[in-house]
Design an enzyme around this catalytic site. Sequence first.
Site, PDB file in Angstrom:
ATOM      1  N   ASP A  38       0.860  -1.180   0.000  1.00 16.01           N
ATOM      2  CA  ASP A  38       0.000   0.000   0.000  1.00 16.01           C
ATOM      3  C   ASP A  38       0.899   1.234   0.000  1.00 16.01           C
ATOM      4  O   ASP A  38       2.108   1.117   0.214  1.00 16.01           O
ATOM      5  CB  ASP A  38      -0.915   0.010   1.240  1.00 16.01           C
ATOM      6  CG  ASP A  38      -2.277   0.639   0.958  1.00 16.01           C
ATOM      7  OD1 ASP A  38      -2.299   1.768   0.421  1.00 16.01           O
ATOM      8  OD2 ASP A  38      -3.307   0.026   1.261  1.00 16.01           O
ATOM      9  N   ASP A  64       4.352   2.069  -4.420  1.00 16.92           N
ATOM     10  CA  ASP A  64       3.423   2.652  -5.379  1.00 16.92           C
ATOM     11  C   ASP A  64       3.362   1.718  -6.578  1.00 16.92           C
ATOM     12  O   ASP A  64       4.361   1.564  -7.300  1.00 16.92           O
ATOM     13  CB  ASP A  64       3.928   4.037  -5.788  1.00 16.92           C
ATOM     14  CG  ASP A  64       2.988   4.757  -6.749  1.00 16.92           C
ATOM     15  OD1 ASP A  64       2.135   4.096  -7.378  1.00 16.92           O
ATOM     16  OD2 ASP A  64       3.114   5.990  -6.882  1.00 16.92           O
ATOM     17  N   ASN A  91      -5.584  -5.484  -6.171  1.00 15.72           N
ATOM     18  CA  ASN A  91      -6.754  -4.820  -5.599  1.00 15.72           C
ATOM     19  C   ASN A  91      -6.602  -3.294  -5.532  1.00 15.72           C
ATOM     20  O   ASN A  91      -7.605  -2.585  -5.439  1.00 15.72           O
ATOM     21  CB  ASN A  91      -7.009  -5.373  -4.189  1.00 15.72           C
ATOM     22  CG  ASN A  91      -8.002  -4.552  -3.408  1.00 15.72           C
ATOM     23  OD1 ASN A  91      -9.208  -4.624  -3.650  1.00 15.72           O
ATOM     24  ND2 ASN A  91      -7.510  -3.751  -2.463  1.00 15.72           N
ATOM     25  N   TYR A 155     -13.040   5.094 -14.531  1.00 11.06           N
ATOM     26  CA  TYR A 155     -13.071   3.888 -13.693  1.00 11.06           C
ATOM     27  C   TYR A 155     -13.681   2.707 -14.454  1.00 11.06           C
ATOM     28  O   TYR A 155     -13.166   1.584 -14.400  1.00 11.06           O
ATOM     29  CB  TYR A 155     -13.872   4.204 -12.432  1.00 11.06           C
ATOM     30  CG  TYR A 155     -13.887   3.141 -11.368  1.00 11.06           C
ATOM     31  CD1 TYR A 155     -12.787   2.957 -10.529  1.00 11.06           C
ATOM     32  CD2 TYR A 155     -15.015   2.351 -11.149  1.00 11.06           C
ATOM     33  CE1 TYR A 155     -12.811   2.002  -9.517  1.00 11.06           C
ATOM     34  CE2 TYR A 155     -15.045   1.401 -10.139  1.00 11.06           C
ATOM     35  CZ  TYR A 155     -13.943   1.223  -9.327  1.00 11.06           C
ATOM     36  OH  TYR A 155     -13.969   0.280  -8.328  1.00 11.06           O
ATOM     37  N   LYS A 159     -11.704  -0.742 -15.276  1.00 11.08           N
ATOM     38  CA  LYS A 159     -12.182  -2.032 -14.775  1.00 11.08           C
ATOM     39  C   LYS A 159     -12.527  -2.993 -15.915  1.00 11.08           C
ATOM     40  O   LYS A 159     -12.333  -4.208 -15.795  1.00 11.08           O
ATOM     41  CB  LYS A 159     -13.384  -1.821 -13.851  1.00 11.08           C
ATOM     42  CG  LYS A 159     -13.038  -1.136 -12.527  1.00 11.08           C
ATOM     43  CD  LYS A 159     -11.965  -1.887 -11.757  1.00 11.08           C
ATOM     44  CE  LYS A 159     -11.875  -1.437 -10.305  1.00 11.08           C
ATOM     45  NZ  LYS A 159     -10.805  -2.150  -9.567  1.00 11.08           N
TER      46      LYS A 159
END
Length: 254
Positions: A38, A64, A91, A155, A159
């Site tokens: 993260d 990153d 994720n 987005y 996706k």
Amino acid sequence: MSERFIGRTAVITGGSRGIGKAIAEQLASEKAAVAVLDINEDALKACEEDFKSKGYDIIVKKADVTLSAEVNKAVEEIVEHFGQIDILVNNAGVIRDNLLFKMEDADWDMVMNVHLKGSFNMTRAVQSHMVKQKYGRIINISSTSALGNRGQVNYSAAKAGLQGFTKTLAIELGRYGITANSVAPGFIETDMTKATAERIGITFEQLIEASVSAIPVGRSGKPEDIANAVAFFADEKSSFVSGQVLYVAGGPKN
């Protein structure tokens, strides 16, 4: 609790909070060693303390995913620590929602870089280790937004791109005992959906109520619902399931 992931190492990006943390905890609770990546150092520290207090085998890495040098360094350190990587969960994600005519270049670039370039960087770095060991499970977190969603042209495109990425990985890597699948969440109660409520000017409770009214099972999703689906794809017994997209949305998505 099951021990189906004993002896396996899982890497989860964006794993310090929300869906990512739920996935990490699901795998860790079933005896996987987990590495959480993260960019949020405070959240990473809190996650590490929480998991260690529960007896989980965990390391955390600040990285990153959009920067290949940071990804490669983190992956090598994970392999040095655990000896292998068996499961990768891409994720890490961000939202920069807006209608098309209001969307800035930076909004588009940020979302594409984190979701697509980040998944590319991580998968490229990890796959070489999976190929050598002739085993791997790659799970990419997509979204029902891949089918289109107002205010999310960036987005949605990212996706949907992850789904094509997943299917191509399945074709290329299958011969090495590696599967690639995607989980596409519907409405899940997370910090990200709280941000959506704020963006459209309603309370989170109002957003939940509106969303549930359109969900056939009559409830909103929780991070644990996604973790359960990821665990299915991560299972050694799921070796004949690859290149698939599983919508976890409380009902059918077309």
